[in-house]
Each structure stands twice: as structure tokens, then as C-alpha cells.
Design a protein around this motif. Structure first.
Motif, PDB file in Angstrom:
ATOM      1  N   ARG A   1      14.359  -4.522  -8.852  1.00 24.60           N
ATOM      2  CA  ARG A   1      13.382  -4.395  -9.902  1.00 24.60           C
ATOM      3  C   ARG A   1      11.977  -3.764  -9.613  1.00 24.60           C
ATOM      4  O   ARG A   1      11.075  -3.396 -10.404  1.00 24.60           O
ATOM      5  CB  ARG A   1      13.406  -5.449 -11.098  1.00 24.60           C
ATOM      6  N   ILE A   2      11.846  -4.064  -8.212  1.00 20.65           N
ATOM      7  CA  ILE A   2      10.520  -3.585  -7.776  1.00 20.65           C
ATOM      8  C   ILE A   2      10.522  -2.057  -7.484  1.00 20.65           C
ATOM      9  O   ILE A   2      11.319  -1.760  -6.859  1.00 20.65           O
ATOM     10  CB  ILE A   2      10.105  -4.393  -6.426  1.00 20.65           C
ATOM     11  N   ASP A   3       9.622  -1.358  -8.200  1.00 24.29           N
ATOM     12  CA  ASP A   3       9.543   0.149  -8.073  1.00 24.29           C
ATOM     13  C   ASP A   3       8.783   0.448  -6.949  1.00 24.29           C
ATOM     14  O   ASP A   3       8.996   1.742  -6.686  1.00 24.29           O
ATOM     15  CB  ASP A   3       8.662   0.558  -9.454  1.00 24.29           C
ATOM     16  N   ALA A   4       7.950  -0.239  -6.355  1.00 21.39           N
ATOM     17  CA  ALA A   4       6.745   0.413  -5.335  1.00 21.39           C
ATOM     18  C   ALA A   4       6.268  -0.735  -4.566  1.00 21.39           C
ATOM     19  O   ALA A   4       6.104  -1.816  -5.294  1.00 21.39           O
ATOM     20  CB  ALA A   4       5.952   1.565  -5.781  1.00 21.39           C
ATOM     21  N   VAL A   5       5.735  -0.263  -3.367  1.00 17.29           N
ATOM     22  CA  VAL A   5       4.773  -1.280  -2.535  1.00 17.29           C
ATOM     23  C   VAL A   5       3.541  -0.650  -2.506  1.00 17.29           C
ATOM     24  O   VAL A   5       3.291   0.495  -2.145  1.00 17.29           O
ATOM     25  CB  VAL A   5       5.517  -1.515  -1.177  1.00 17.29           C
ATOM     26  N   ALA A   6       2.429  -1.534  -2.638  1.00 19.88           N
ATOM     27  CA  ALA A   6       1.067  -1.078  -2.408  1.00 19.88           C
ATOM     28  C   ALA A   6       0.486  -2.207  -1.581  1.00 19.88           C
ATOM     29  O   ALA A   6       0.826  -3.239  -1.680  1.00 19.88           O
ATOM     30  CB  ALA A   6       0.349  -1.051  -3.671  1.00 19.88           C
ATOM     31  N   VAL A   7      -0.357  -1.486  -0.597  1.00 18.15           N
ATOM     32  CA  VAL A   7      -0.855  -2.421   0.603  1.00 18.15           C
ATOM     33  C   VAL A   7      -2.196  -2.043   1.134  1.00 18.15           C
ATOM     34  O   VAL A   7      -2.294  -0.723   0.911  1.00 18.15           O
ATOM     35  CB  VAL A   7       0.197  -2.440   1.710  1.00 18.15           C
ATOM     36  N   THR A   8      -3.101  -2.881   1.318  1.00 15.46           N
ATOM     37  CA  THR A   8      -4.378  -2.662   1.847  1.00 15.46           C
ATOM     38  C   THR A   8      -4.130  -1.813   3.121  1.00 15.46           C
ATOM     39  O   THR A   8      -3.529  -2.534   4.105  1.00 15.46           O
ATOM     40  CB  THR A   8      -5.218  -3.801   1.933  1.00 15.46           C
TER      41      THR A   8
ATOM     42  N   ILE B   1       6.932  -2.099 -11.915  1.00 17.76           N
ATOM     43  CA  ILE B   1       6.272  -3.168 -11.168  1.00 17.76           C
ATOM     44  C   ILE B   1       6.221  -3.072  -9.685  1.00 17.76           C
ATOM     45  O   ILE B   1       6.868  -2.475  -8.968  1.00 17.76           O
ATOM     46  CB  ILE B   1       7.650  -4.360 -11.214  1.00 17.76           C
ATOM     47  N   ILE B   2       5.027  -3.259  -9.381  1.00 13.25           N
ATOM     48  CA  ILE B   2       4.643  -2.949  -7.931  1.00 13.25           C
ATOM     49  C   ILE B   2       4.325  -4.376  -7.289  1.00 13.25           C
ATOM     50  O   ILE B   2       3.846  -5.044  -7.854  1.00 13.25           O
ATOM     51  CB  ILE B   2       3.101  -2.077  -8.068  1.00 13.25           C
ATOM     52  N   LEU B   3       4.733  -4.498  -6.053  1.00 14.38           N
ATOM     53  CA  LEU B   3       4.523  -5.350  -5.078  1.00 14.38           C
ATOM     54  C   LEU B   3       3.219  -5.110  -4.374  1.00 14.38           C
ATOM     55  O   LEU B   3       3.284  -3.865  -3.610  1.00 14.38           O
ATOM     56  CB  LEU B   3       5.632  -5.684  -4.091  1.00 14.38           C
ATOM     57  N   GLY B   4       2.152  -5.949  -4.567  1.00 12.24           N
ATOM     58  CA  GLY B   4       0.984  -5.755  -3.718  1.00 12.24           C
ATOM     59  C   GLY B   4       0.737  -6.811  -2.432  1.00 12.24           C
ATOM     60  O   GLY B   4       1.082  -7.867  -2.550  1.00 12.24           O
ATOM     61  N   ILE B   5       0.338  -6.240  -1.450  1.00 13.05           N
ATOM     62  CA  ILE B   5       0.304  -6.956  -0.097  1.00 13.05           C
ATOM     63  C   ILE B   5      -1.338  -6.766   0.255  1.00 13.05           C
ATOM     64  O   ILE B   5      -1.795  -5.813   0.462  1.00 13.05           O
ATOM     65  CB  ILE B   5       1.150  -6.517   0.897  1.00 13.05           C
ATOM     66  N   GLU B   6      -1.992  -7.843   0.535  1.00 11.80           N
ATOM     67  CA  GLU B   6      -3.319  -7.765   1.132  1.00 11.80           C
ATOM     68  C   GLU B   6      -3.378  -8.667   2.283  1.00 11.80           C
ATOM     69  O   GLU B   6      -3.443  -9.823   2.337  1.00 11.80           O
ATOM     70  CB  GLU B   6      -4.293  -8.153  -0.067  1.00 11.80           C
ATOM     71  N   THR B   7      -3.956  -8.246   3.535  1.00  8.43           N
ATOM     72  CA  THR B   7      -4.228  -8.962   4.458  1.00  8.43           C
ATOM     73  C   THR B   7      -5.399  -8.188   5.506  1.00  8.43           C
ATOM     74  O   THR B   7      -5.518  -8.296   6.671  1.00  8.43           O
ATOM     75  CB  THR B   7      -3.187  -8.783   5.642  1.00  8.43           C
ATOM     76  N   SER B   8      -6.613  -7.945   4.722  1.00  5.25           N
ATOM     77  CA  SER B   8      -7.758  -7.088   5.226  1.00  5.25           C
ATOM     78  C   SER B   8      -8.684  -8.216   6.101  1.00  5.25           C
ATOM     79  O   SER B   8      -9.201  -7.505   7.077  1.00  5.25           O
ATOM     80  CB  SER B   8      -8.445  -6.452   4.264  1.00  5.25           C
ATOM     81  N   CYS B   9      -8.599  -9.288   6.036  1.00 12.55           N
ATOM     82  CA  CYS B   9      -9.628 -10.294   6.559  1.00 12.55           C
ATOM     83  C   CYS B   9      -8.787 -11.743   6.822  1.00 12.55           C
ATOM     84  O   CYS B   9      -7.925 -11.685   7.727  1.00 12.55           O
ATOM     85  CB  CYS B   9     -11.040 -10.639   5.839  1.00 12.55           C
TER      86      CYS B   9
ATOM     87  N   GLY C   1     -12.380 -12.967  -5.187  1.00 14.80           N
ATOM     88  CA  GLY C   1     -12.113 -13.066  -3.642  1.00 14.80           C
ATOM     89  C   GLY C   1     -10.879 -12.010  -3.310  1.00 14.80           C
ATOM     90  O   GLY C   1     -10.065 -11.532  -4.307  1.00 14.80           O
ATOM     91  N   ASP C   2     -10.504 -11.836  -2.106  1.00 20.01           N
ATOM     92  CA  ASP C   2      -9.280 -10.978  -1.584  1.00 20.01           C
ATOM     93  C   ASP C   2      -8.241 -11.314  -2.603  1.00 20.01           C
ATOM     94  O   ASP C   2      -7.761 -12.755  -2.280  1.00 20.01           O
ATOM     95  CB  ASP C   2      -9.396 -10.894  -0.136  1.00 20.01           C
ATOM     96  N   ASN C   3      -7.478 -10.385  -3.041  1.00 21.38           N
ATOM     97  CA  ASN C   3      -6.245 -10.971  -3.455  1.00 21.38           C
ATOM     98  C   ASN C   3      -5.132  -9.867  -3.739  1.00 21.38           C
ATOM     99  O   ASN C   3      -5.653  -8.532  -3.486  1.00 21.38           O
ATOM    100  CB  ASN C   3      -6.411 -11.354  -5.046  1.00 21.38           C
TER     101      ASN C   3
ATOM    102  N   SER D   1      -5.554  -7.835  11.558  1.00 25.68           N
ATOM    103  CA  SER D   1      -5.197  -8.247  10.314  1.00 25.68           C
ATOM    104  C   SER D   1      -4.493  -7.148   9.225  1.00 25.68           C
ATOM    105  O   SER D   1      -3.636  -7.380   8.685  1.00 25.68           O
ATOM    106  CB  SER D   1      -6.410  -8.904   9.482  1.00 25.68           C
ATOM    107  N   LEU D   2      -5.083  -6.216   9.018  1.00 27.67           N
ATOM    108  CA  LEU D   2      -4.559  -4.969   8.414  1.00 27.67           C
ATOM    109  C   LEU D   2      -3.126  -4.796   8.979  1.00 27.67           C
ATOM    110  O   LEU D   2      -2.322  -4.394   7.946  1.00 27.67           O
ATOM    111  CB  LEU D   2      -5.692  -3.753   8.371  1.00 27.67           C
ATOM    112  N   LEU D   3      -3.358  -4.478  10.070  1.00 30.62           N
ATOM    113  CA  LEU D   3      -1.798  -3.959  10.581  1.00 30.62           C
ATOM    114  C   LEU D   3      -0.676  -4.993  10.320  1.00 30.62           C
ATOM    115  O   LEU D   3       0.393  -4.355  10.063  1.00 30.62           O
ATOM    116  CB  LEU D   3      -1.944  -4.134  12.191  1.00 30.62           C
TER     117      LEU D   3
END
Length: 337
Positions: A72-79, A2-10, A304-306, A87-89
Motif C-alpha cells: 500500500r506504500i506508493d512512494a518513498v521520500a528521503v532527505t 501514502i508516502i514513506l519518509g526517511i530522515e537521517t541528516s544529523c 525537530g528533525d522528523n 549520516s545522509l548516505l
């Protein structure tokens, strides 16, 4: 996994939990359209501040909606990029801190790879290899996609992206922001054959794009027709949209022929455009190609961005044992983006 994804590119703050790279357990998106609407486009400083305000709530909401406990979260993926640096920071630093606090691996993801992998969150993903047309506010590119983590750029815009041209034409006509949604809706009331705007194919055997010329042509039409153009706005936007769609559709089908791929993916924010979706499916089907497009049905809008697409991409890097170093930083532009 299970991956937690985070997106804040724009201008969207997004978080998602995805299982095994394909099953979306939750997807939360906080849009800033209302913030930027008065300015006719994204104001980077405002975007950064709104991400700071929203990021904690959005991530917690995504975790709560998934029903998954933190352990239960195995890893984090982020833009990691490309996008607006400020925004990215916000998302990147949050993800680093989250992963460090829970002793989790984490991976910085190329936003464009995320869009390409969004088609694997659908029920009928394409087999490898395939060609992908990525169309958004900041990017218009064609890729030959060989795997979840390997894509070869075939061509890209030399100036304005398609989505950027939509926003600028909308602003010229005083229609507001975001231009793509407004033009798509208004074009249905117009005649797309009423005005012949130029189609900039550049080299018809190659795969680069240019949309600055059509933007200039629309502006010239407005300036040379006095106030009468105000009565023609539906026809203007329909004709403009058709010119853009003609070029996009021709280029991606030609790319599929060159690479002898029977499958085409349409991804990115402009993939939500109803005319582009309809034309590509119609023209590609006539040539014997299969088209794959992520759903554009709120709240599960994958065009769109997600963050679901970021989590899904992160999964494929992590199963290869590829993770990011704590000293890595964001980037505003990527090579061959």
C-alpha cells in the motif's frame, strides 16, 4: 497516496508514513543525544554508525505502527541534504534500495523544505504566500514561501546558526548538550534583563543574521567575572536567550511587513524554544499577524528533525510528477540554504 519518509541528516534516525501529505499514520524517531552528550556536540562518525544500526528497525517500526502493508506504500521520500554526508548516505541508500526492491518511485528532499512543510501537518496551516523563520542547529533563515515546492530565501546567518550559538554557550557554561533545551529550561529561573548582551541586527532593513558576536560577548563576560559568574548562570542564559529572541522576532516580523504577508511560520528545532514561541506570538499578534508553529509535544514533535515532514514534502513533488534518478547523490550544503 501514502508516502514513506526517511530522515537521517544529523543525529536522529526517523521514519514516518504520511497519507495525502497531511495525515501522519506513524512517526518513529531514534535520538542519539545520549551518544553525543559526552562530547558536547554531534560526532559525525558516531552519528553515521548509529544510523546504520538503527535504520532497519526504525523503518520497520514505522510501517508496523501505521498498520499499512508494504503493497500500500506508493512512494518513498528521503532527505538528500543538507546535513552530515555520512549520516545522509545511510538513509539515502536505504531509501533507494527499498524503493528499487518494491518498484516504487522515490524522491530526494531538501531537509529545509521539509521543515517549512511541517506546518502543513498541523490543524491550521498557513495560506500561501507566507514568510517562514527556519531556526535550527545548523540553519537560521527567512523564506518567502509561495507554494509547497517553491520558497525564496530572503536572508540567512552569516556565521553561527541560532541553535549552534545555544549549544556553544551551554558548553562554555558547562551545562551540557543539547544546549537549546538546557538553556530554555534554566532561563526560566533567571532575569532576562540583568545583563545587556548585544543585539546584532546587521542591517535592520535586511534579513541576514549573525550570532557569533553574542557568543563572544557571553564568553568575555565569563572570563571577566571570575568564579562569581557561576552564581549568575540563570541570569546569563536568560539574558543571552532574550538577545537572540529579540533579533529573530524583529527580523521575521519585518519580513512579513515587507512581503505584505499576514501569516508567519516558525519552524526548525529552535522553534521548540518556549521564549521564542511566546515572544513571536505576542509581538506578531500586536502587529496583526497570524503565527503558525508545529507542535512540540512528544512523541509528535514536529519542530525537530522528523520523517513526517520529509514524507509530506515528497507528496507534493510526486503529485507534480517529479521523482529522483537512481544516480543522484547526497549533498552537505545546498545553494541558498
Amino acid at each position: 497516496m501514502i508516502i514513506l519518509g526517511i530522515e537521517t541528516s544529523c543525529d536522529e534516525t526517523a521514519a514516518s508514513l504520511v497519507s495525502e501529505g497531511t495525515k501522519i499514520l506513524s512517526s518513529v524517531i531514534s535520538s542519539q543525544i545520549g551518544v553525543h552528550h559526552p562530547y558536547g556536540g554531534v560526532v559525525p562518525e558516531l552519528a553515521s554508525r548509529k544510523h546504520i544500526e538503527a535504520i532497519d528497525y526504525v523503518v520497520n517500526d514505522a510501517i508496523n505502527q501505521s498498520g499499512i502493508s508494504l503493497n500500500r506504500i506508493d512512494a518513498v521520500a528521503v532527505t538528500q541534504g543538507p546535513g552530515l554526508v555520512g549520516s545522509l548516505l545511510v538513509g539515502f541508500c536505504f531509501a533507494k534500495g527499498f524503493a528499487y526492491a518494491l518498484d516504487l518511485p522515490w524522491i530526494g528532499i531538501n531537509h529545509l523544505e521539509g521543515h517549512i512543510n511541517s506546518v502543513f501537518l498541523t490543524d491550521t496551516p498557513p495560506p500561501f504566500p507566507f514568510v517562514a523563520l527556519l531556526v535550527s542547529g545548523g540553519h537560521t533563515s527567512i523564506y518567502h514561501v509561495k507554494s509547497h515546492t517553491e520558497s525564496v530565501l530572503m536572508g540567512q546567518t552569516r556565521d553561527d546558526a541560532a541553535g549552534e550559538a545555544f549549544d556553544k554557550v551551554s558548553k562554555m557554561l558547562g551545562l551540557g548538550y543539547p544546549g537549546g533545551v538546557i538553556i530554555d529550561r534554566l532561563a526560566k529561573q533567571g532575569n532576562c534583563q540583568s545583563i545587556r548582551f548585544p543585539r546584532s541586527y546587521l542591517d535592520k532593513s535586511a534579513f541576514d543574521f549573525s550570532f557569533s558576536g553574542i557568543k563572544t560577548s557571553v564568553n568575555r563576560y565569563i572570563q571577566t567575572h571570575g568564579d562569581i559568574y557561576k552564581e549568575q548562570v540563570p541570569d546569563i542564559v536568560a539574558s543571552f536567550q532574550e538577545a537572540v529572541v529579540d533579533v529573530l522576532t524583529y527580523k521575521i516580523i519585518n519580513a512579513a511587513k515587507k512581503k505584505e504577508c499576514r501569516h508567519i511560520a516558525l519552524v526548525g528545532g529552535v522553534a521548540a524554544n518556549s521564549r521564542l514561541r511566546a515572544r513571536l506570538m505576542q509581538d506578531a499578534s500586536a502587529e496583526g499577524f497570524h503565527v503558525h508553529i508545529p507542535p512540540h509535544i512528544p512523541p509528535m514533535d514536529l519542530c525537530g528533525d522528523n520523517a513526517a515532514m520529509i514524507a509530506a514534502t515528497g507528496y507534493h513533488y510526486l503529485i507534480k510528477g517529479i521523482t529522483s534518478d537512481i544516480n543522484q547523490d547526497v549533498y552537505s550544503r545546498s545553494i541558498n540554504s
